[in-house]
Design a protein around this motif. Sequence first.
Motif, mmCIF file in Angstrom:
data_model
loop_
_atom_site.group_PDB
_atom_site.id
_atom_site.type_symbol
_atom_site.label_atom_id
_atom_site.label_comp_id
_atom_site.label_asym_id
_atom_site.label_seq_id
_atom_site.Cartn_x
_atom_site.Cartn_y
_atom_site.Cartn_z
ATOM 1 N N SER A 134 -6.286 9.586 15.165
ATOM 2 C CA SER A 134 -7.285 9.741 14.111
ATOM 3 C C SER A 134 -8.402 8.720 14.303
ATOM 4 O O SER A 134 -8.200 7.678 14.938
ATOM 5 C CB SER A 134 -6.640 9.534 12.737
ATOM 6 N N GLN A 162 1.292 11.895 11.739
ATOM 7 C CA GLN A 162 0.832 11.023 10.656
ATOM 8 C C GLN A 162 1.834 9.912 10.369
ATOM 9 O O GLN A 162 1.447 8.784 10.046
ATOM 10 C CB GLN A 162 0.575 11.844 9.393
ATOM 11 N N GLU A 180 1.305 7.240 12.967
ATOM 12 C CA GLU A 180 0.065 6.503 12.708
ATOM 13 C C GLU A 180 0.227 5.543 11.532
ATOM 14 O O GLU A 180 -0.312 4.430 11.559
ATOM 15 C CB GLU A 180 -1.080 7.477 12.456
ATOM 16 N N ARG A 181 0.977 5.934 10.516
ATOM 17 C CA ARG A 181 1.175 5.043 9.362
ATOM 18 C C ARG A 181 1.888 3.762 9.772
ATOM 19 O O ARG A 181 1.616 2.689 9.231
ATOM 20 C CB ARG A 181 1.980 5.759 8.266
#
Length: 270
Positions: free
Chosen positions: A9, A143, A146-147
């Motif tokens: 992202s 996701q 990425e977190r």
Amino acid sequence: MRYLEFSPSPGFDLLVSRLVFMENSGTLNFRTVPRNYPAVIITAPDSGAWQIEIGHSRHQLHNGNVYFAGLGFTPSKMSFNGKLKIWVAILKPQAAQIIFGDNAGAFVNEISCVSDIHAPLRLLSEQLWENRENRNNPENSVQLIERYFVRFLERQNIKPAILRALDKIHTTKGKVSVRELADAAFTCNRHLLRQFIGQVGVNPKKYSAMVRFSKLMNEWMLNPASDVGNLAFDYGFYDLSHLNKEAVRFLGVPLHEIKEQNNSLNQNLV
């Protein structure tokens, strides 16, 4: 081999180049092109066997663990056997220092199990594989990964000069002198050398050579019918003999032996 690649992202790309999910059900053995990046490797609990040979050292990656691999220029081999599910976070060259806070040189040509010493990565591994939806649908895990990694961005302190130098190396495909790098980074040779080694792990001349060779190899593997002599000239090698010396230096064997192996995964990991 099932291979899925996901782009990071916006903002996250300061740390991660791409996220890769691999699922294998057979046997695959190959020599690897120099690894111009560190990587976090997360293996599923019920995976088969994955062995990495770096120089004269053999590393068996055990099921359900998290590993960290630094930059690699020593001749290496990979061997996949059986059913495997693996996540690989291919990181930016400066990421080792961001994640571990140590001198990046400590990780060069090394692969280490970090499950017991890095709690956030261990928790990430547990959530990736214990959740059936994540396990069977890799797209759902991006996701989540990425977190976990975004927390490292909060403490990143990479010098702007290093980022400018790295950008120059990659945009020129490694065909650049240290003096040109220092000019692009708005610093002197001495400061660039000290900061680059501390935050990337190798000196800028070595890293440029790794990038130049790996980019040439990637182009050759994508177009195996292309003239290697012309490629050598395009990438700044004196001749084919000079290129073959670099092949032995980085791969351990001459170019013709690499062409004969299965390079399907090599193309994706360069």
